[in-house]
Design a protein around this motif. Structure first.
Motif, PDB file in Angstrom:
ATOM      1  N   VAL A  99       3.931   2.172   3.061  1.00 20.14           N
ATOM      2  CA  VAL A  99       2.933   2.467   4.087  1.00 20.14           C
ATOM      3  C   VAL A  99       3.156   1.541   5.288  1.00 20.14           C
ATOM      4  O   VAL A  99       3.066   0.317   5.167  1.00 20.14           O
ATOM      5  CB  VAL A  99       1.505   2.288   3.530  1.00 20.14           C
ATOM      6  CG1 VAL A  99       0.471   2.560   4.621  1.00 20.14           C
ATOM      7  CG2 VAL A  99       1.281   3.208   2.331  1.00 20.14           C
ATOM      8  N   LEU A 100       3.459   2.144   6.436  1.00 19.86           N
ATOM      9  CA  LEU A 100       3.665   1.368   7.657  1.00 19.86           C
ATOM     10  C   LEU A 100       2.382   1.221   8.446  1.00 19.86           C
ATOM     11  O   LEU A 100       2.079   0.138   8.959  1.00 19.86           O
ATOM     12  CB  LEU A 100       4.735   2.054   8.520  1.00 19.86           C
ATOM     13  CG  LEU A 100       6.107   2.272   7.874  1.00 19.86           C
ATOM     14  CD1 LEU A 100       7.040   2.990   8.844  1.00 19.86           C
ATOM     15  CD2 LEU A 100       6.703   0.956   7.418  1.00 19.86           C
ATOM     16  N   GLN A 101       1.625   2.308   8.565  1.00 22.03           N
ATOM     17  CA  GLN A 101       0.356   2.299   9.290  1.00 22.03           C
ATOM     18  C   GLN A 101      -0.656   3.145   8.542  1.00 22.03           C
ATOM     19  O   GLN A 101      -0.294   4.091   7.827  1.00 22.03           O
ATOM     20  CB  GLN A 101       0.516   2.843  10.714  1.00 22.03           C
ATOM     21  CG  GLN A 101       1.380   1.980  11.622  1.00 22.03           C
ATOM     22  CD  GLN A 101       1.502   2.592  13.013  1.00 22.03           C
ATOM     23  OE1 GLN A 101       1.528   3.809  13.172  1.00 22.03           O
ATOM     24  NE2 GLN A 101       1.589   1.748  14.022  1.00 22.03           N
ATOM     25  N   VAL A 102      -1.919   2.810   8.721  1.00 19.80           N
ATOM     26  CA  VAL A 102      -3.018   3.567   8.126  1.00 19.80           C
ATOM     27  C   VAL A 102      -3.937   4.025   9.246  1.00 19.80           C
ATOM     28  O   VAL A 102      -4.354   3.217  10.085  1.00 19.80           O
ATOM     29  CB  VAL A 102      -3.807   2.716   7.108  1.00 19.80           C
ATOM     30  CG1 VAL A 102      -4.961   3.513   6.516  1.00 19.80           C
ATOM     31  CG2 VAL A 102      -2.887   2.221   5.994  1.00 19.80           C
ATOM     32  N   ALA A 134     -10.154   4.620   1.389  1.00 25.23           N
ATOM     33  CA  ALA A 134      -9.900   4.362  -0.033  1.00 25.23           C
ATOM     34  C   ALA A 134      -9.349   2.962  -0.278  1.00 25.23           C
ATOM     35  O   ALA A 134      -9.194   2.565  -1.437  1.00 25.23           O
ATOM     36  CB  ALA A 134      -8.921   5.393  -0.577  1.00 25.23           C
ATOM     37  N   GLY A 135      -9.024   2.239   0.805  1.00 28.60           N
ATOM     38  CA  GLY A 135      -8.527   0.886   0.634  1.00 28.60           C
ATOM     39  C   GLY A 135      -7.025   0.743   0.656  1.00 28.60           C
ATOM     40  O   GLY A 135      -6.493  -0.326   0.316  1.00 28.60           O
ATOM     41  N   VAL A 136      -6.301   1.787   1.050  1.00 38.32           N
ATOM     42  CA  VAL A 136      -4.847   1.681   1.200  1.00 38.32           C
ATOM     43  C   VAL A 136      -4.543   0.808   2.413  1.00 38.32           C
ATOM     44  O   VAL A 136      -5.172   0.954   3.467  1.00 38.32           O
ATOM     45  CB  VAL A 136      -4.199   3.066   1.355  1.00 38.32           C
ATOM     46  CG1 VAL A 136      -2.691   2.946   1.580  1.00 38.32           C
ATOM     47  CG2 VAL A 136      -4.488   3.934   0.136  1.00 38.32           C
ATOM     48  N   ARG A 137      -3.556  -0.085   2.287  1.00 37.82           N
ATOM     49  CA  ARG A 137      -3.240  -1.022   3.356  1.00 37.82           C
ATOM     50  C   ARG A 137      -1.775  -0.886   3.787  1.00 37.82           C
ATOM     51  O   ARG A 137      -0.921  -0.493   2.983  1.00 37.82           O
ATOM     52  CB  ARG A 137      -3.463  -2.464   2.893  1.00 37.82           C
ATOM     53  CG  ARG A 137      -4.840  -2.782   2.366  1.00 37.82           C
ATOM     54  CD  ARG A 137      -4.849  -4.189   1.819  1.00 37.82           C
ATOM     55  NE  ARG A 137      -6.104  -4.514   1.139  1.00 37.82           N
ATOM     56  CZ  ARG A 137      -6.278  -5.618   0.424  1.00 37.82           C
ATOM     57  NH1 ARG A 137      -5.272  -6.490   0.298  1.00 37.82           N
ATOM     58  NH2 ARG A 137      -7.449  -5.855  -0.167  1.00 37.82           N
TER      59      ARG A 137
END
Length: 351
Positions: free
Chosen positions: A279-282, A291-294
């Motif tokens: 994951v590069l950006q959220v 959901a708390g993905v970083r």
């Protein structure tokens, strides 16, 4: 003097033995067989060609001049076919994308202004409409029932040349093509029916005059390889475009790239795959963010399905229900986390 005979090869062999064989027929019988093939193609063309149209587009382009950048009109052309008597036409997204003006020439010679109803670049499909009633239509068939080897007929109306026809066989099913958005188009039909320039968006038809695909692409430099979007995909996309003007897919809300999973982490967490989605950006306030993905997390599964690449994630989201809650497996700081994510609706672009 006895007439000469011609040996017609039989794949199944004599008496269905499965061994190569042949059937001896006279030249007159061979001519009748060939004529039957011609009559089948002619009958299909006569039924479908009235629904096939030529689409011309005008896009705004830029060119450098001694006085600076200047705008100019860039013409384009493709094909399409009527799917409703009141003027809805199915074609390719790349035929109409970015056009500021569209015109459609019908098989009867009339040229009408057209409006873009909606497009789906992810499947390279679009619907445009002309004003009319009682127009001839082409019937959409069931692409799930196709068999490799069956006769197919590609019909187009390129640059106003009516009913440009080529024939061939269905070469393969289940191919994948990369769309303009980067997503994979799945279950693509491969055929050896040649596609002439300007035939994009025209129908690929079976021997019963049913549209089984929308012609979309050829592979440059490869002979005898043409592709079509299957009719069942086209039916689903066209219905959504006519109803809503776009195709809404489930949305996670991340920018990501493929990264290897460190061997130690893979062993410790019992991961069977050696890669995940980094994951590069959220997207702020998006489903993943809530959901708390970083950024920096490594996605390795979604709803228990391993993620070997971005295509796996796109494939899942294309089939998922907007508003559904799914579980995402995330490796963070060497630990495997399971996060519940409620999927949102995809904006104009996103993952």
């Amino acid at each position: 003097m006895r007439p000469k005979t011609i040996l017609l090869q039989s794949i199944a062999g004599p008496n269905g033995s499965g061994q190569p064989g042949g059937i001896a027929v006279s030249p007159e019988e061979a001519e009748l067989l060939l004529d039957a093939y011609s009559q089948a193609v002619i009958a299909v063309v006569e039924q479908v060609a009235p629904a096939v149209v030529s689409i011309t587009s005008t896009r705004r382009g830029m060119v450098r001049t001694p006085r600076g950048p200047a705008q100019y009109d860039l013409p384009g052309a493709g094909s399409g076919f009527l799917i409703t008597p009141d003027g809805y036409i199915l074609t390719n997204s790349h035929v109409v994308h970015g056009a500021r003006r569209l015109e459609v020439t019908l098989a009867d010679g009339r040229t009408l202004p057209a409006e873009l109803v909606g497009e789906d670049p992810a499947t390279d499909l679009a619907v445009v409409r002309v004003q009319g009633s009682g127009l001839p239509v082409a019937e959409l068939g069931d692409s799930d029932r196709l068999r490799v080897g069956q006769l197919v007929i590609a019909i187009g109306n390129p640059y106003g040349f009516q009913a440009s026809v080529t024939t061939g066989v269905l070469s393969a099913l289940g191919r994948s093509l990369r769309s303009q958005t980067g997503r994979l188009i799945e279950n693509v039909i491969q055929t050896d029916a040649a596609l002439n320039p300007g035939n994009s968006g025209g129908p690929l038809v079976d021997s019963r005059a049913r549209v089984i695909g929308v012609n979309t692409a050829i592979i440059a430099g490869a002979q005898g390889m043409s592709f079509a979007i299957p009719s069942n995909t086209a039916r689903w996309v066209a219905g959504l475009l006519i109803k809503e003007g776009r195709v809404r897919r489930a949305f996670l809300g991340i920018t990501a790239e493929l990264r290897p999973v460190p061997g130690r982490i893979a062993r410790e967490q019992g991961l069977s795959r050696g890669a995940g989605i980094s994951v590069l950006q959220v997207t702020p306030e998006g489903p993943a963010d809530r959901a708390g993905v970083r950024p920096g997390d490594l996605l390795v599964s979604i709803d228990g399905l391993p993620l070997e690449g971005i295509d796996d994630l796109h494939r899942f989201l294309s089939r998922a229900t907007i508003g559904a809650t799914v579980t995402v497996g995330v490796v963070r700081e060497g630990r495997l986390l399971t996060l519940p994510v409620t999927l949102g609706a995809e904006p104009e672009s996103g993952t």
